[in-house]
Design a protein around this motif. Structure first.
Motif, PDB file in Angstrom:
ATOM      1  N   LEU A 157       0.761  -1.300   0.077  1.00  7.12           N
ATOM      2  CA  LEU A 157      -0.014  -0.066   0.096  1.00  7.12           C
ATOM      3  C   LEU A 157       0.813   1.213   0.055  1.00  7.12           C
ATOM      4  N   ALA A 158       2.116   1.459   0.787  1.00  5.23           N
ATOM      5  CA  ALA A 158       2.902   2.433   0.852  1.00  5.23           C
ATOM      6  C   ALA A 158       3.515   2.757  -0.475  1.00  5.23           C
ATOM      7  N   LEU A 159       3.932   1.559  -1.234  1.00  6.31           N
ATOM      8  CA  LEU A 159       4.402   2.044  -2.556  1.00  6.31           C
ATOM      9  C   LEU A 159       3.474   2.286  -3.783  1.00  6.31           C
ATOM     10  N   GLU A 160       2.248   1.763  -3.485  1.00  7.33           N
ATOM     11  CA  GLU A 160       1.251   2.179  -4.301  1.00  7.33           C
ATOM     12  C   GLU A 160       0.888   3.615  -3.992  1.00  7.33           C
ATOM     13  N   LEU A 161       0.838   4.306  -2.856  1.00  7.46           N
ATOM     14  CA  LEU A 161       0.672   5.682  -2.617  1.00  7.46           C
ATOM     15  C   LEU A 161       1.749   6.414  -3.177  1.00  7.46           C
ATOM     16  N   ILE A 162       2.938   6.133  -3.094  1.00  2.43           N
ATOM     17  CA  ILE A 162       4.071   6.799  -3.744  1.00  2.43           C
ATOM     18  C   ILE A 162       3.964   6.790  -5.328  1.00  2.43           C
ATOM     19  N   THR A 163       3.434   5.675  -5.781  1.00  6.00           N
ATOM     20  CA  THR A 163       3.268   5.488  -7.335  1.00  6.00           C
ATOM     21  C   THR A 163       2.323   6.455  -7.748  1.00  6.00           C
ATOM     22  N   ASN A 164       1.095   6.444  -7.043  1.00  7.42           N
ATOM     23  CA  ASN A 164      -0.039   7.233  -7.277  1.00  7.42           C
ATOM     24  C   ASN A 164       0.456   8.531  -7.215  1.00  7.42           C
ATOM     25  N   THR A 165       0.690   9.299  -6.354  1.00  4.97           N
ATOM     26  CA  THR A 165       0.988  10.592  -5.673  1.00  4.97           C
ATOM     27  C   THR A 165       2.053  10.940  -6.993  1.00  4.97           C
ATOM     28  N   LEU A 166       3.135  10.501  -7.220  1.00  2.51           N
ATOM     29  CA  LEU A 166       4.293  10.949  -8.023  1.00  2.51           C
ATOM     30  C   LEU A 166       3.933  10.346  -9.682  1.00  2.51           C
ATOM     31  N   GLU A 167       2.751  10.005  -9.988  1.00  8.52           N
ATOM     32  CA  GLU A 167       2.108   9.391 -11.137  1.00  8.52           C
ATOM     33  C   GLU A 167       3.110   8.777 -11.877  1.00  8.52           C
ATOM     34  N   LEU A 168       3.788   7.637 -11.466  1.00  8.95           N
ATOM     35  CA  LEU A 168       4.717   6.800 -11.797  1.00  8.95           C
ATOM     36  C   LEU A 168       4.344   6.112 -12.798  1.00  8.95           C
ATOM     37  N   THR A 169       5.155   5.884 -13.952  1.00  6.94           N
ATOM     38  CA  THR A 169       4.579   4.639 -14.981  1.00  6.94           C
ATOM     39  C   THR A 169       5.501   3.369 -14.961  1.00  6.94           C
ATOM     40  N   ASP A 170       5.227   2.618 -15.747  1.00  7.36           N
ATOM     41  CA  ASP A 170       5.965   1.271 -15.649  1.00  7.36           C
ATOM     42  C   ASP A 170       7.607   1.749 -16.168  1.00  7.36           C
ATOM     43  N   GLU A 171       7.798   2.888 -16.593  1.00  5.73           N
ATOM     44  CA  GLU A 171       8.996   3.150 -17.029  1.00  5.73           C
ATOM     45  C   GLU A 171       9.880   3.620 -16.075  1.00  5.73           C
ATOM     46  N   ASP A 172       9.192   3.944 -15.062  1.00  6.43           N
ATOM     47  CA  ASP A 172       9.762   4.798 -13.879  1.00  6.43           C
ATOM     48  C   ASP A 172      10.333   3.419 -12.878  1.00  6.43           C
ATOM     49  N   ARG A 173      11.598   3.983 -12.228  1.00 11.11           N
ATOM     50  CA  ARG A 173      12.245   3.038 -11.272  1.00 11.11           C
ATOM     51  C   ARG A 173      12.037   3.434  -9.801  1.00 11.11           C
ATOM     52  N   LEU A 174      11.102   2.670  -9.067  1.00 13.79           N
ATOM     53  CA  LEU A 174      11.091   2.825  -7.596  1.00 13.79           C
ATOM     54  C   LEU A 174      11.720   1.634  -6.672  1.00 13.79           C
ATOM     55  N   ILE A 175      12.251   2.012  -5.934  1.00 15.65           N
ATOM     56  CA  ILE A 175      13.059   0.995  -5.194  1.00 15.65           C
ATOM     57  C   ILE A 175      13.022   1.052  -3.689  1.00 15.65           C
ATOM     58  N   PRO A 176      12.377   0.226  -3.050  1.00 16.93           N
ATOM     59  CA  PRO A 176      12.120   0.033  -1.586  1.00 16.93           C
ATOM     60  C   PRO A 176      13.557  -0.243  -1.090  1.00 16.93           C
ATOM     61  N   PHE A 177      13.862   0.686  -0.088  1.00 20.68           N
ATOM     62  CA  PHE A 177      15.112   0.650   0.339  1.00 20.68           C
ATOM     63  C   PHE A 177      15.163   0.813   2.025  1.00 20.68           C
ATOM     64  N   SER A 178      16.154   0.095   2.579  1.00 16.02           N
ATOM     65  CA  SER A 178      16.588   0.446   4.040  1.00 16.02           C
ATOM     66  C   SER A 178      17.902   0.889   4.338  1.00 16.02           C
ATOM     67  N   ALA A 179      18.131   1.866   4.513  1.00 15.28           N
ATOM     68  CA  ALA A 179      19.568   2.432   4.737  1.00 15.28           C
ATOM     69  C   ALA A 179      19.896   1.694   6.083  1.00 15.28           C
ATOM     70  N   GLU A 180      19.091   1.494   7.016  1.00 12.38           N
ATOM     71  CA  GLU A 180      19.417   0.820   8.042  1.00 12.38           C
ATOM     72  C   GLU A 180      19.757  -0.555   8.178  1.00 12.38           C
ATOM     73  N   LYS A 181      19.146  -1.383   7.164  1.00 13.82           N
ATOM     74  CA  LYS A 181      19.308  -2.790   7.061  1.00 13.82           C
ATOM     75  C   LYS A 181      20.180  -3.249   5.669  1.00 13.82           C
ATOM     76  N   GLY A 182      20.039  -2.364   4.835  1.00 20.28           N
ATOM     77  CA  GLY A 182      20.976  -2.694   3.529  1.00 20.28           C
ATOM     78  C   GLY A 182      19.761  -3.217   2.712  1.00 20.28           C
ATOM     79  N   ILE A 183      18.736  -3.302   2.688  1.00 16.30           N
ATOM     80  CA  ILE A 183      17.639  -3.896   1.804  1.00 16.30           C
ATOM     81  C   ILE A 183      17.472  -2.972   0.717  1.00 16.30           C
ATOM     82  N   GLY A 184      17.597  -3.413  -0.573  1.00 20.67           N
ATOM     83  CA  GLY A 184      17.593  -2.584  -1.721  1.00 20.67           C
ATOM     84  C   GLY A 184      18.904  -2.149  -2.333  1.00 20.67           C
ATOM     85  N   LYS A 185      19.931  -2.287  -1.488  1.00 22.67           N
ATOM     86  CA  LYS A 185      21.259  -1.493  -1.815  1.00 22.67           C
ATOM     87  C   LYS A 185      21.659  -2.289  -3.268  1.00 22.67           C
ATOM     88  N   GLU A 186      21.603  -3.619  -3.484  1.00 20.89           N
ATOM     89  CA  GLU A 186      22.184  -4.039  -4.786  1.00 20.89           C
ATOM     90  C   GLU A 186      21.235  -3.478  -5.875  1.00 20.89           C
TER      91      GLU A 186
END
Length: 198
Positions: A157-186
């Motif tokens: 739901l959180a990613l959906e809200l970001i996608t809708n608010t920024l009007e992202l398309t399939d061409e856009d790159r949205l990466i879930p990330f955690s600076a704390e845990k390193g998730i999404g780094k690669e």
């Protein structure tokens, strides 16, 4: 050629147009509001705890900071926009600095990395920044930081809200990330490398 993100060094801070780097190396500009964790994301990317200063008080980055990666490109840490415990005069100075950087006639930015807080709807400033990248044709990656603060059931739901608010398309790159845990780094390194190589 792939970039080695572990080979990172601080080069300089710029407080005005005359100190911007213009050596034709690609510049990956990291933008986001004051307390979104820009410095922490950069530190995680390069595998260092303190390459970028991380403060408890939002608004610690008050200049444009350049970090060279592998001798081939720069990660550029921009002053955070929005909330910061500084004077109105200082905020205006930061705004002018950002404007000068984004509008430089040498087209300094090769890639924009917009960092948003995955827990919240993107702000008006986030939307403005995203639209600037989109309207100028500058490649952009959106990083939804602070993933570790959400329950798994909240992520979609959180990613959906970001996608809708920024009007992202399939061409856009949205990466879930955690600076704390390193998730999404690669995933982020791969996305930056792809833009760098194409």
């Amino acid at each position: 050629m792939a970039l080695n993100f572990n080979k990172a060094e601080f080069i300089r801070s710029a407080s005005g147009r005359d100190s911007f780097l213009r050596d034709q190396q690609p510049q990956f500009a990291f933008a986001g509001r004051s307390n979104v964790g820009k410095s922490s994301v950069i530190n995680r990317l390069v595998g260092r705890k303190n390459l970028c200063y991380v403060g408890n008080t939002p608004g610690k980055t008050n200049q444009i900071n350049y970090f060279q990666i592998d001798g081939k490109a720069y990660l550029v840490d921009l002053p955070g926009y929005g909330y910061a415990k500084v004077s109105k005069t200082e905020r205006e100075r930061w705004g002018k600095l950002m404007d000068n950087y984004f509008q430089d006639d040498q087209g300094l930015i090769s890639l924009g990395v917009l960092i948003v807080d995955i827990r919240h709807k993107p702000t008006a400033d986030d939307i403005t920044m995203h639209n600037w990248f989109r309207e100028t044709g500058c490649p952009e990656i959106i990083v939804a930081n602070k993933l570790d603060k959400l329950k798994k059931s909240q992520i979609e739901l959180a990613l959906e809200l970001i996608t809708n608010t920024l009007e992202l398309t399939d061409e856009d790159r949205l990466i879930p990330f955690s600076a704390e845990k390193g998730i999404g780094k690669e995933d982020l390194i791969k996305a930056i490398t792809y833009v760098h190589e194409n």
